[in-house]
Each structure stands twice: as C-alpha cells, then as structure tokens.
Design a protein around this motif. Structure first.
Motif, PDB file in Angstrom:
ATOM      1  N   THR A  80      15.393  35.822  -4.519  1.00  0.00           N
ATOM      2  CA  THR A  80      16.011  34.664  -5.162  1.00  0.00           C
ATOM      3  C   THR A  80      14.955  33.736  -5.765  1.00  0.00           C
ATOM      4  N   ALA A  81      13.827  33.585  -5.082  1.00  0.00           N
ATOM      5  CA  ALA A  81      12.741  32.764  -5.624  1.00  0.00           C
ATOM      6  C   ALA A  81      12.206  33.363  -6.924  1.00  0.00           C
ATOM      7  N   ARG A  82      12.113  34.673  -6.983  1.00  0.00           N
ATOM      8  CA  ARG A  82      11.657  35.323  -8.214  1.00  0.00           C
ATOM      9  C   ARG A  82      12.695  35.165  -9.328  1.00  0.00           C
ATOM     10  N   LEU A  83      13.973  35.266  -8.969  1.00  0.00           N
ATOM     11  CA  LEU A  83      15.031  35.058  -9.955  1.00  0.00           C
ATOM     12  C   LEU A  83      14.954  33.666 -10.571  1.00  0.00           C
ATOM     13  N   ALA A  84      14.621  32.661  -9.739  1.00  0.00           N
ATOM     14  CA  ALA A  84      14.563  31.284 -10.233  1.00  0.00           C
ATOM     15  C   ALA A  84      13.517  31.125 -11.333  1.00  0.00           C
ATOM     16  N   GLN A  85      12.466  31.921 -11.261  1.00  0.00           N
ATOM     17  CA  GLN A  85      11.447  31.872 -12.303  1.00  0.00           C
ATOM     18  C   GLN A  85      11.898  32.593 -13.567  1.00  0.00           C
ATOM     19  N   ALA A  86      12.670  33.657 -13.409  1.00  0.00           N
ATOM     20  CA  ALA A  86      13.062  34.486 -14.550  1.00  0.00           C
ATOM     21  C   ALA A  86      14.308  33.978 -15.267  1.00  0.00           C
ATOM     22  N   TYR A  87      15.136  33.209 -14.538  1.00  0.00           N
ATOM     23  CA  TYR A  87      16.395  32.717 -15.114  1.00  0.00           C
ATOM     24  C   TYR A  87      16.417  31.194 -15.013  1.00  0.00           C
ATOM     25  N   PRO A  88      15.845  30.515 -16.003  1.00  0.00           N
ATOM     26  CA  PRO A  88      15.781  29.044 -15.958  1.00  0.00           C
ATOM     27  C   PRO A  88      17.167  28.419 -16.107  1.00  0.00           C
ATOM     28  N   ALA A  89      17.309  27.239 -15.545  1.00  0.00           N
ATOM     29  CA  ALA A  89      18.569  26.505 -15.656  1.00  0.00           C
ATOM     30  C   ALA A  89      18.821  26.105 -17.101  1.00  0.00           C
ATOM     31  N   ARG A  90      20.069  26.223 -17.516  1.00  0.00           N
ATOM     32  CA  ARG A  90      20.462  25.798 -18.853  1.00  0.00           C
ATOM     33  C   ARG A  90      20.858  24.322 -18.826  1.00  0.00           C
ATOM     34  N   VAL A  91      21.379  23.813 -19.918  1.00  0.00           N
ATOM     35  CA  VAL A  91      21.638  22.395 -20.058  1.00  0.00           C
ATOM     36  C   VAL A  91      22.630  21.875 -19.010  1.00  0.00           C
ATOM     37  N   ASP A  92      23.548  22.758 -18.553  1.00  0.00           N
ATOM     38  CA  ASP A  92      24.550  22.335 -17.576  1.00  0.00           C
ATOM     39  C   ASP A  92      24.168  22.681 -16.141  1.00  0.00           C
ATOM     40  N   GLY A  93      22.927  23.151 -15.946  1.00  0.00           N
ATOM     41  CA  GLY A  93      22.469  23.498 -14.608  1.00  0.00           C
ATOM     42  C   GLY A  93      22.720  24.935 -14.220  1.00  0.00           C
ATOM     43  N   ARG A  94      23.505  25.646 -15.001  1.00  0.00           N
ATOM     44  CA  ARG A  94      23.775  27.048 -14.703  1.00  0.00           C
ATOM     45  C   ARG A  94      22.658  27.938 -15.252  1.00  0.00           C
ATOM     46  N   VAL A  95      22.722  29.220 -14.859  1.00  0.00           N
ATOM     47  CA  VAL A  95      21.810  30.216 -15.416  1.00  0.00           C
ATOM     48  C   VAL A  95      22.638  31.251 -16.158  1.00  0.00           C
ATOM     49  N   LEU A  96      22.015  31.922 -17.111  1.00  0.00           N
ATOM     50  CA  LEU A  96      22.699  32.970 -17.865  1.00  0.00           C
ATOM     51  C   LEU A  96      22.197  34.334 -17.406  1.00  0.00           C
ATOM     52  N   LEU A  97      23.095  35.119 -16.840  1.00  0.00           N
ATOM     53  CA  LEU A  97      22.767  36.482 -16.437  1.00  0.00           C
ATOM     54  C   LEU A  97      23.042  37.411 -17.612  1.00  0.00           C
ATOM     55  N   ARG A  98      21.990  37.880 -18.228  1.00  0.00           N
ATOM     56  CA  ARG A  98      22.098  38.833 -19.340  1.00  0.00           C
ATOM     57  C   ARG A  98      22.439  40.197 -18.762  1.00  0.00           C
ATOM     58  N   PHE A  99      23.494  40.843 -19.315  1.00  0.00           N
ATOM     59  CA  PHE A  99      24.004  42.063 -18.684  1.00  0.00           C
ATOM     60  C   PHE A  99      24.445  43.064 -19.762  1.00  0.00           C
ATOM     61  N   PRO A 100      23.563  43.997 -20.159  1.00  0.00           N
ATOM     62  CA  PRO A 100      23.943  45.022 -21.127  1.00  0.00           C
ATOM     63  C   PRO A 100      24.777  46.123 -20.459  1.00  0.00           C
ATOM     64  N   ARG A 101      25.784  46.610 -21.170  1.00  0.00           N
ATOM     65  CA  ARG A 101      26.628  47.683 -20.658  1.00  0.00           C
ATOM     66  C   ARG A 101      26.849  48.726 -21.757  1.00  0.00           C
ATOM     67  N   LEU A 102      26.902  49.989 -21.350  1.00  0.00           N
ATOM     68  CA  LEU A 102      27.123  51.112 -22.250  1.00  0.00           C
ATOM     69  C   LEU A 102      28.560  51.590 -22.124  1.00  0.00           C
ATOM     70  N   PHE A 103      29.208  51.815 -23.260  1.00  0.00           N
ATOM     71  CA  PHE A 103      30.598  52.270 -23.302  1.00  0.00           C
ATOM     72  C   PHE A 103      30.685  53.623 -24.021  1.00  0.00           C
ATOM     73  N   ILE A 104      31.564  54.488 -23.522  1.00  0.00           N
ATOM     74  CA  ILE A 104      31.819  55.775 -24.142  1.00  0.00           C
ATOM     75  C   ILE A 104      33.321  56.046 -24.123  1.00  0.00           C
ATOM     76  N   VAL A 105      33.864  56.416 -25.267  1.00  0.00           N
ATOM     77  CA  VAL A 105      35.240  56.908 -25.325  1.00  0.00           C
ATOM     78  C   VAL A 105      35.211  58.261 -26.018  1.00  0.00           C
ATOM     79  N   ALA A 106      35.633  59.303 -25.304  1.00  0.00           N
ATOM     80  CA  ALA A 106      35.657  60.651 -25.849  1.00  0.00           C
ATOM     81  C   ALA A 106      37.105  61.157 -25.854  1.00  0.00           C
ATOM     82  N   VAL A 107      37.545  61.620 -27.022  1.00  0.00           N
ATOM     83  CA  VAL A 107      38.903  62.156 -27.170  1.00  0.00           C
ATOM     84  C   VAL A 107      38.788  63.676 -27.278  1.00  0.00           C
ATOM     85  N   ARG A 108      39.426  64.380 -26.381  1.00  0.00           N
ATOM     86  CA  ARG A 108      39.333  65.837 -26.317  1.00  0.00           C
ATOM     87  C   ARG A 108      39.982  66.484 -27.559  1.00  0.00           C
TER      88      ARG A 108
END
Length: 255
Positions: A227-255
């Motif tokens: 958590t201490a390391r996270l505090a360095q990597a995710y600084p507080a924004r203007v409202d005191g919250r942090v933004l968790l950047r979260f990339p996701r991969l999507f796949i739709v395959a139609v047979r």
C-alpha cells in the motif's frame, strides 16, 4: 488447498467490476439464444446480466469456487450453477453463447482452451471473452516488487499472473475457426478512495497468490508495504481520490 475466493470482498467494487461484462454483453450479436453458459461466473453479477437480457434462455454458471457458486445461487435463483474447471469442462450441445468475464487469464494454456470452446459451438454460436490486461500496470509491478523486497521472497516468487498474449495471437488462432472475430481493448480509469482501496481491490484477485503462503502477520506486513508503494504510484487527484488505470482485452468470436 488454496484458500477460497471471497465474494463479499470481490463485490465491494461491484459497480466497477460489472461495467466490463456490460460492455462485452453489448457486443454479443444474438437475439434469442437458447442456452447460455457463464464461464467463471464468480458471485453471479455477470450471470445476472445474462439472465436479465435473455429471460427465456437456459442460463448456467460454472466456477471452481464453492463460495462464489453459493453467492451466485442466491443472486440468480433462476439459473443453474455448477462447480467446474474450464480447462477440462465439456461444452454442452446446442450452446449458443459462452460468456467468459475476467476468468480466462487464470486458465493455463487459455489460447488452446478458447480455440476448443469456439470449435464446440454450433454455427452462429458466440464466444464472448473479457480479460484484464494489466500485469504491466503499477498495481501489478508493485506486487512483484513487494514480494521480492520482503522476508517472504522465497515463498512467493513467481506468484504473479502471466501477461496476456498479443492481440494478433488471439486473432490468428480464432479467425480460422470462426466467421467473424472482433478483438479490442478498453482502458478504464476507476476513481477509488485511496491506495488502500486499490490494495483491497486486488486482495480478492491478483494478490491472492502472493498472500496465500503467508501467515496473518506476514500478510499484514505485505499489505502495508504494498500500500505504501501504491501511494507513490497513484497520487491523489483534486478530490482526494486516486485513479486506478485498468486496461482490459475483449474478444467476440462468432462460429
């Protein structure tokens, strides 16, 4: 035996966790599927979306976690839920939709499994998949740093999840088996209350493998360091919250 998943902790971020399956569901090109299987259904939040969209369909959820299955049965009483391992699970005949939200990244050799699942679909059947693509994000890199820096290093080495394959690998494997394959990324930025909230988010998923070999005191120390390391990597924004950047991969395959 590994400690079971914690549905309550997982669902403490229910809105954020349910947004990707909503986005995936919106891209499923089916009007009246007869049989739907929610692979890795977890506590039933994704199964509920499926049952609501297609109330006449036969909906089944499978998961390896008894605790998650118990929660899912309470949440979606009209669906069927079974304990099952996707690696060896056999696809029932006439299954029109396989929905796999945030689960295939945990399945060994998941590209082979995805290909097997597509091959088992009837003509016009759909495989819809969403996987976190975030092992290169600070949230996960700092898990590895914390693991390597503490007295627990020898016991948690290699506990992190492997990175996903490149988009081309999924397309090249599935395109010959399907009449249409759509692959895309979505980058979410989740406002959370602070670094402790990020740690809580991953305690129910990515951190489980790091924490499982540790005793209670070591877990507390690991989480404090992380958590201490996270505090360095995710600084507080203007409202005191942090933004968790979260990339996701999507796949739709139609047979």
């Amino acid at each position: 035996m590994a400690e079971d998943w914690n549905p309550a902790l997982y669902l403490s971020f229910e809105d954020e966790r349910t947004r990707p399956p909503r986005d995936l569901l919106a891209r499923v090109p089916l009007s009246q599927p007869r049989r739907i299987v929610d692979l890795g259904c977890g506590p039933g939040n994704s199964t509920e979306l499926l049952a609501q969209r297609w109330p006449q369909a036969e909906v089944t959820g499978i998961d390896t976690s008894p605790a998650m299955i118990e929660q899912a049965r309470l949440r979606v009483p009209g669906a069927r839920f079974d304990i099952g391992d996707i690696s060896t699970w056999e696809l029932p005949e006439a299954t029109d939709l396989l929905f796999a939200n945030a689960v295939m990244q945990w399945v060994p050799d998941h590209l082979d499994v995805l290909a097997r699942l597509v091959e088992g679909l009837p003509e016009g059947g759909v495989l819809a998949v969403q996987m976190p693509d975030n092992v290169g994000e600070p949230s996960h890199l700092l898990m590895e740093e914390t693991a390597a820096a503490g007295p627990w290093a020898g016991r948690v080495a290699g506990a992190g999840r492997e990175a996903l394959l490149g988009v081309g690998a999924y397309y090249d494997r599935l395109a010959p088996l399907a009449r249409h394959v759509d692959v895309w990324h979505t980058l979410y930025n989740h406002p959370l209350e602070g670094p402790s909230a990020i740690a809580d988010w991953f305690r129910s998923t990515g951190l489980r493998r790091f924490l499982a070999p540790l005793d209670e005191a070591e877990r507390a120390a690991f989480l404090e360091d992380y958590t201490a390391r996270l505090a360095q990597a995710y600084p507080a924004r203007v409202d005191g919250r942090v933004l968790l950047r979260f990339p996701r991969l999507f796949i739709v395959a139609v047979r």
